[in-house]
Design a protein around this motif. Sequence first.
Motif, PDB file in Angstrom:
ATOM      1  N   LEU A 357       0.854  -1.180   0.000  1.00 29.86           N
ATOM      2  CA  LEU A 357       0.000   0.000   0.000  1.00 29.86           C
ATOM      3  C   LEU A 357       0.889   1.228   0.000  1.00 29.86           C
ATOM      4  O   LEU A 357       1.965   1.225   0.607  1.00 29.86           O
ATOM      5  N   ALA A 358       0.449   2.285  -0.675  1.00 33.44           N
ATOM      6  CA  ALA A 358       1.198   3.542  -0.714  1.00 33.44           C
ATOM      7  C   ALA A 358       0.206   4.683  -0.682  1.00 33.44           C
ATOM      8  O   ALA A 358      -0.697   4.749  -1.527  1.00 33.44           O
ATOM      9  N   VAL A 359       0.362   5.594   0.285  1.00 33.17           N
ATOM     10  CA  VAL A 359      -0.523   6.746   0.413  1.00 33.17           C
ATOM     11  C   VAL A 359       0.162   7.952  -0.203  1.00 33.17           C
ATOM     12  O   VAL A 359       1.382   8.122  -0.120  1.00 33.17           O
ATOM     13  N   HIS A 360      -0.615   8.799  -0.870  1.00 34.55           N
ATOM     14  CA  HIS A 360      -0.064   9.982  -1.533  1.00 34.55           C
ATOM     15  C   HIS A 360       0.376  11.005  -0.485  1.00 34.55           C
ATOM     16  O   HIS A 360      -0.276  11.151   0.550  1.00 34.55           O
ATOM     17  N   PRO A 361       1.471  11.741  -0.731  1.00 33.51           N
ATOM     18  CA  PRO A 361       1.971  12.679   0.295  1.00 33.51           C
ATOM     19  C   PRO A 361       0.992  13.789   0.648  1.00 33.51           C
ATOM     20  O   PRO A 361       0.905  14.181   1.814  1.00 33.51           O
ATOM     21  N   PHE A 362       0.245  14.318  -0.347  1.00 35.02           N
ATOM     22  CA  PHE A 362      -0.646  15.434  -0.024  1.00 35.02           C
ATOM     23  C   PHE A 362      -2.065  15.239  -0.566  1.00 35.02           C
ATOM     24  O   PHE A 362      -2.986  15.866  -0.077  1.00 35.02           O
ATOM     25  N   PHE A 366      -4.828   6.788  -2.178  1.00 33.57           N
ATOM     26  CA  PHE A 366      -3.803   5.787  -1.936  1.00 33.57           C
ATOM     27  C   PHE A 366      -3.887   4.740  -3.040  1.00 33.57           C
ATOM     28  O   PHE A 366      -4.889   4.642  -3.763  1.00 33.57           O
ATOM     29  N   ALA A 367      -2.807   3.978  -3.174  1.00 30.91           N
ATOM     30  CA  ALA A 367      -2.719   2.927  -4.190  1.00 30.91           C
ATOM     31  C   ALA A 367      -2.455   1.598  -3.506  1.00 30.91           C
ATOM     32  O   ALA A 367      -1.795   1.533  -2.462  1.00 30.91           O
ATOM     33  N   SER A 368      -2.956   0.538  -4.111  1.00 31.65           N
ATOM     34  CA  SER A 368      -2.742  -0.815  -3.604  1.00 31.65           C
ATOM     35  C   SER A 368      -2.197  -1.670  -4.743  1.00 31.65           C
ATOM     36  O   SER A 368      -2.607  -1.523  -5.897  1.00 31.65           O
ATOM     37  N   ALA A 369      -1.271  -2.548  -4.403  1.00 34.98           N
ATOM     38  CA  ALA A 369      -0.586  -3.364  -5.410  1.00 34.98           C
ATOM     39  C   ALA A 369      -0.897  -4.832  -5.188  1.00 34.98           C
ATOM     40  O   ALA A 369      -0.858  -5.326  -4.050  1.00 34.98           O
ATOM     41  N   SER A 370      -1.198  -5.507  -6.279  1.00 30.96           N
ATOM     42  CA  SER A 370      -1.442  -6.938  -6.270  1.00 30.96           C
ATOM     43  C   SER A 370      -0.895  -7.517  -7.561  1.00 30.96           C
ATOM     44  O   SER A 370      -0.442  -6.787  -8.445  1.00 30.96           O
ATOM     45  N   ALA A 371      -0.944  -8.839  -7.660  1.00 26.26           N
ATOM     46  CA  ALA A 371      -0.439  -9.482  -8.869  1.00 26.26           C
ATOM     47  C   ALA A 371      -1.350  -9.253 -10.066  1.00 26.26           C
ATOM     48  O   ALA A 371      -0.922  -9.446 -11.201  1.00 26.26           O
ATOM     49  N   ASP A 372      -2.610  -8.844  -9.833  1.00 32.79           N
ATOM     50  CA  ASP A 372      -3.521  -8.615 -10.954  1.00 32.79           C
ATOM     51  C   ASP A 372      -3.447  -7.191 -11.474  1.00 32.79           C
ATOM     52  O   ASP A 372      -3.544  -6.959 -12.672  1.00 32.79           O
ATOM     53  N   ASN A 373      -3.249  -6.204 -10.589  1.00 32.51           N
ATOM     54  CA  ASN A 373      -3.154  -4.821 -11.033  1.00 32.51           C
ATOM     55  C   ASN A 373      -2.815  -3.925  -9.857  1.00 32.51           C
ATOM     56  O   ASN A 373      -2.854  -4.354  -8.699  1.00 32.51           O
ATOM     57  N   ILE A 374      -2.456  -2.674 -10.188  1.00 36.38           N
ATOM     58  CA  ILE A 374      -2.282  -1.619  -9.200  1.00 36.38           C
ATOM     59  C   ILE A 374      -3.480  -0.697  -9.324  1.00 36.38           C
ATOM     60  O   ILE A 374      -3.763  -0.182 -10.403  1.00 36.38           O
ATOM     61  N   LYS A 375      -4.183  -0.480  -8.237  1.00 33.41           N
ATOM     62  CA  LYS A 375      -5.431   0.275  -8.258  1.00 33.41           C
ATOM     63  C   LYS A 375      -5.319   1.502  -7.365  1.00 33.41           C
ATOM     64  O   LYS A 375      -4.627   1.487  -6.349  1.00 33.41           O
ATOM     65  N   LYS A 376      -6.011   2.556  -7.786  1.00 37.09           N
ATOM     66  CA  LYS A 376      -6.060   3.793  -7.022  1.00 37.09           C
ATOM     67  C   LYS A 376      -7.429   3.932  -6.362  1.00 37.09           C
ATOM     68  O   LYS A 376      -8.456   3.640  -6.984  1.00 37.09           O
ATOM     69  N   PHE A 377      -7.417   4.393  -5.099  1.00 37.46           N
ATOM     70  CA  PHE A 377      -8.642   4.587  -4.343  1.00 37.46           C
ATOM     71  C   PHE A 377      -8.633   5.981  -3.724  1.00 37.46           C
ATOM     72  O   PHE A 377      -7.576   6.565  -3.489  1.00 37.46           O
TER      73      PHE A 377
END
Length: 520
Positions: A357-362, A366-377
């Motif tokens: 998981l990676a949250v945007h600085p400002f 956030f984004a989540s990574a898996s073997a199927d895709n990287i998705k933005k929420f």
Amino acid sequence: MPGTATGTGTAIEPQSLKKLSLKSLKRSFDLFASLHGDRPPPDAASKRVRTACKARDEYEIVKNLPTSTQREGGTLGAANNAGETQPSSAANKLPGLQRDTLGDLPKDGWRETAIVAVPSQQQTGLGDGKAISIAGASAAISGVGISERYQPSAAIMKRLPSKWPRPVWHPPWKNYRVISGHLGWVRSIAFDPGNEWFCTGSADRTIKIWEVSTGKLKLTLTGHIEQIRGLAVSSRHPYLFSAGDDKQVKCWDLEYNKVIRSYHGHLSGVYCLALHPTLDILCTGGRDSVCRVWDIRSKAQIYALSGHENTVCSVFTQGSDPQVVTGSHDTTIKLWDLAAGKSMSTLTYHKKSVRALAVHPFEHNFASASADNIKKFKLPKGEFLHNMLSHPKTIVNAMAINEDNVLVSAGLLSRFLKNLNVMEMGAFYWFLITFAVGDNGSLWFWDWKSGHNFQQAQTIVQPGSLDSEAGIYALSYDITGSRLVTCEADKTIKMWKEDDTATPESHPINFKPPKEIRRF
């Protein structure tokens, strides 16, 4: 009964059922076969209704057009103010249409309306046999400005251009330093808030602290008895937190370089940890499928956030609701409310394990990574935004984003998975070991706004290591976002920076808007 005498003394010859059926069929054939397949006689009333309906569908928008006199004298506005609508000459010529007003045109609305010109030889037959042409009605307003086109239903609409945002140009990244010193896989990394040093945790059970500017080793901390999977440096206290496969979560005092607290409660290995930005709270997640919330000072467990069905391998915290977000091997992402101590929502968009998981600085995304895709929420409710456009079908172990909207993901290109059964002290422990035979680790750089992948890089295995030891297990930007540090399976730490010599002309953007957007 057939063949017997009746009361009158006369006999009736028997007739079989087959003869009776053939006789009935012949009689029906003589009556109806001559008219079979003929169309019914034409009905003038039905033809007039059918033609009027078709004409209304095609020409309803041009029924009430102003005449040339009204257009020159401006009588249309006066008629609209009086609540009346002046019928046009074209409408007067349509006996099969009702002259009802549209009711939705504003004052002088005819100046913003145009119709498709129809050739004069094209004629439409109406109910009473008269033929008219709407070419005159088209010519009547041919000089009016056009802001909207009204086309017949059979016309082909013009394809709209793609509304997908175009990517911003980013310079490519290159490797400029390789640091050696660990004796095992490097599994975790954390930066000092002052950006003077960073620490790494390894499978050799040690924590090493390195200078950011020179890459020199400053200190080695020992205390764990298994590989170290998570590190975090506090921005409010001189504390370093570490977690590993030995079920232990330790707090290191960097003024004395020793362990001052241990947090006991996990039933299996601890895979991730995160510090709250404003509260003295530590969140840890592990193989026991629970995210545990600890009070840093008292070592007390505040919450045990349970609900996942498999390993919790990624977690981050933020100051606003939801304050804790976790990703798990059960393919779900959970958003937790710390005030209530329960889950706010569960995101089930992924089909495989969510390892990073990676949250945007400002931004509140956030984004989540898996073997199927990287998705933005989008936070706080977790609305799905979009997928990254060209995702590699690989296991993504780590992900990070800087303030320049550059998202980087790294992982292991796995081909062979083998199960290793280990029996230890009379109990069975099942481990899934990944053997990436002949594979190489990859770095994918993305533009955050558009999801465009603008660079793909591969790490080079150092001399003395196997080709299978090219996986990347952890990565992080420094505080400024100008350096990227990767922790790899060949026991090295690599540092990356932007290429200063690159220009938009030397490295152009090769971007094609997606034709079909997969929502999930």
